[in-house]
Scaffold this active site. Structure first.
Site, PDB file in Angstrom:
ATOM      1  CB  THR A 172      -0.939   0.092   1.222  1.00 16.90           C
ATOM      2  OG1 THR A 172      -1.434   1.453   1.325  1.00 16.90           O
ATOM      3  CG2 THR A 172      -0.267  -0.225   2.545  1.00 16.90           C
ATOM      4  CG  ASP A 187      -2.458   4.536   2.262  1.00 14.58           C
ATOM      5  OD1 ASP A 187      -2.242   5.494   1.499  1.00 14.58           O
ATOM      6  OD2 ASP A 187      -3.503   3.866   2.233  1.00 14.58           O
ATOM      7  NE  ARG A 247       0.481  32.478  -7.972  1.00 16.39           N
ATOM      8  CZ  ARG A 247       0.329  32.189  -9.249  1.00 16.39           C
ATOM      9  NH1 ARG A 247       0.893  31.103  -9.763  1.00 16.39           N
ATOM     10  NH2 ARG A 247      -0.385  32.970 -10.021  1.00 16.39           N
ATOM     11  CG  MET A 282      -3.865   9.777  -2.039  1.00 14.88           C
ATOM     12  SD  MET A 282      -4.026   8.354  -3.155  1.00 14.88           S
ATOM     13  CE  MET A 282      -5.422   8.879  -4.154  1.00 14.88           C
ATOM     14  N   GLY A 283      -2.803   8.956   1.942  1.00 22.23           N
ATOM     15  CA  GLY A 283      -2.277   8.304   3.140  1.00 22.23           C
ATOM     16  C   GLY A 283      -3.326   7.688   4.037  1.00 22.23           C
ATOM     17  NE  ARG A 284      -6.181   3.055   4.232  1.00 24.79           N
ATOM     18  CZ  ARG A 284      -6.736   2.096   4.951  1.00 24.79           C
ATOM     19  NH1 ARG A 284      -8.020   1.896   4.863  1.00 24.79           N
ATOM     20  NH2 ARG A 284      -6.012   1.347   5.724  1.00 24.79           N
ATOM     21  CD  GLN A 306      -0.117  10.823  -3.529  1.00 18.78           C
ATOM     22  OE1 GLN A 306       0.212  10.822  -2.364  1.00 18.78           O
ATOM     23  NE2 GLN A 306      -1.324  11.176  -3.918  1.00 18.78           N
TER      24      GLN A 306
END
Ligand code: F6P
Length: 332
Positions: free
Chosen positions: A126, A128, A163, A170-172, A264
Site C-alpha cells: 500500500t 500508505d 505564492r 494521500m495516506g488514509r 502517486q
C-alpha cells in the site's frame, strides 16, 4: 505445489514485481504451477482466473498497476464467502494462496486462515505504509518519490510568483507519505491526520517563510484536519484547496493547491519498491512451501521475516509525535 495468487485493494507500483518473483521462484526452484485470480477476492469468489507462468510475468518488473487487476471485494462481507473461497481452491486443487494486499485484503486473509483453515500467506502492499507488522510496504517508496519530485518542482514556481503552494498527498489515516515527502522535499509545513492542526500556527509558518524571502510549501495529507470545528469543504475538492484558500484569506499571500491524487499510485515502481517487492515475492514462496499459513512476509530492518498476519494488521501504523517532531524543525 499448485498456488493461487491475488492482488486486492488499491493498486500501487510494485505489485507486478511481487507476482513475477513469486512465479519465477516457484516455477524454477520448485516446479510449482500458478493460478492468478482476477480483481482480488472477487476472482476467488467467482472463480475468475488465469494461468500464470513465466511468459505471463516476463517484462512486468517495471510496470505499475497489476496484471491481475484489483478490487475491494471483501470475501467476509457475504455469509457464504469462506465456503466459496474453499470451493474455488478445491475445484482448482490449489494448495494455498499468496494474498498481496493492504489492511483490508490481509485482514480477510488472516480471518480465512485462522478461523476457516484456508491456507493463505500475505504480502503487504500500500502506498500508505500503514501496516504495523512491517517497516515498509510495497508502493510507499514510489509514492514518496512522486510527492518529493512534485514538491521540488513547486518550490521554483512558488518562488517565482511569491505564492504559497499547498500539496495534498494521500495516506488514509496515516501521515507517512506526508512526513517522508515533506522531509525529503524541504516543506515548510506538514499536516497529518494524527495531529489536528492549528490554522494560526500554519499561517505563522507561511509568514515567517516570506520573511526569509522564500515562498512556502505546505504538505497536507488528505485526511489531516484542523483542531476544533469540523471543516466544511462546501464545493472545494478537498483539504488542500480549503487550506490554500484559508491561508490566502488570513495572510494575504496568494496561494495555490496541487492535489497529487492517483499520480502517486500510478506508473513505474522505484528501485527500492522493485527490490522490496521482489524479495517479498521470493520469501512468500518459501513461506508457502514451509506451510506458514496465516503468516505475512515483512521487512524488519534489512531482513525479510515472517509475522502472524492477524498481528500485522491488528492496528494501523501511524506517525508518532517523535517522528513528527523531526519534521517540525523545518517548519516556518
Ligand atoms: O490506500 C491507498 C489509497 O490511495 C489511499 O491513500 C486513498 O485514500 C485511497 O486509496 C483512495 O482510494 P480510491 O482509489 O478508491 O479512490
Amino acid at each position: 505445489m499448485r498456488i493461487g495468487v491475488l492482488t486486492g485493494g488499491s493498486d500501487c507500483p510494485g505489485l507486478n514485481a511481487v507476482i513475477r518473483a513469486v512465479v519465477r521462484k516457484g516455477v524454477q526452484d520448485h516446479g510449482d504451477t500458478f493460478t492468478g485470480f482476477r480483481d482480488g477476492w472477487r476472482g476467488v469468489l467467482t472463480d475468475d482466473a488465469m494461468e500464470l507462468g513465466i511468459p505471463e510475468v516476463r517484462g512486468t518488473l517495471p510496470r505499475g498497476g497489476t496484471v491481475l487487476g484489483s478490487s475491494r471485494t471483501d470475501p467476509l462481507a457475504r455469509p457464504d464467502g469462506p465456503a466459496r473461497v474453499r470451493a474455488t481452491l478445491e475445484a482448482r486443487r490449489l494448495d494455498g494462496l499468496v494474498v498481496i494486499g493492504g489492511i483490508h485484503t490481509l485482514t480477510a486473509a488472516a480471518t480465512l486462515a485462522d478461523e476457516h483453515g484456508i491456507p493463505c500467506v500475505g504480502v503487504p502492499k500500500t502506498i500508505d505504509n500503514d501496516i504495523s507488522g512491517t517497516d515498509y510496504t510495497v508502493g510507499f517508496d514510489t509514492a514518496v518519490g512522486v510527492a518529493t519530485e512534485t514538491i521540488d518542482r513547486l518550490h521554483t514556481t512558488a518562488e517565482s510568483h511569491k505564492r504559497v503552494l499547498v500539496v495534498e498527498v494521500m495516506g488514509r489515516t496515516s501521515g507517512w507519505i506526508a512526513i517522508h515527502a515533506g522531509l525529503a522535499g524541504g516543506a515548510n509545513g506538514v499536516l497529518i491526520p494524527e495531529r489536528p492542526f492549528d490554522l494560526d500556527r500554519v499561517c505563522g509558518w507561511v509568514a515567517s517563510r516570506f520573511g526569509a524571502s522564500y515562498a512556502p510549501i505546505v504538505v497536507v495529507a488528505d485526511n489531516a484536519r484542523p483542531a476544533g470545528e469540523p471543516v466544511r469543504l462546501g464545493g472545494l475538492s478537498g483539504i488542500g484547496e480549503w487550506l490554500g484558500r484559508e491561508i490566502e484569506h488570513r495572510t494575504g499571500h496568494e496561494s495555490r493547491a496541487t492535489v497529487l491524487g492517483h499520480i502517486q499510485r500510478g506508473g513505474t515502481p522505484s528501485p527500492f519498491d522493485r527490490w522490496l517487492a521482489t524479495r517479498f515475492g521470493l520469501h512468500a514462496v518459501d513461506a508457502v512451501h514451509d506451510g506458514a499459513w496465516g503468516q505475512m512476509v515483512a521487512l524488519h530492518g534489512q531482513d525479510v521475516v515472517r509475522v502472524r498476519l492477524a498481528d500485522a494488521v491488528a492496528t494501523v501504523k501511524t506517525v508518532d509525535p517523535a517522528r513528527y517532531a523531526e519534521n517540525e524543525v523545518f517548519f516556518g
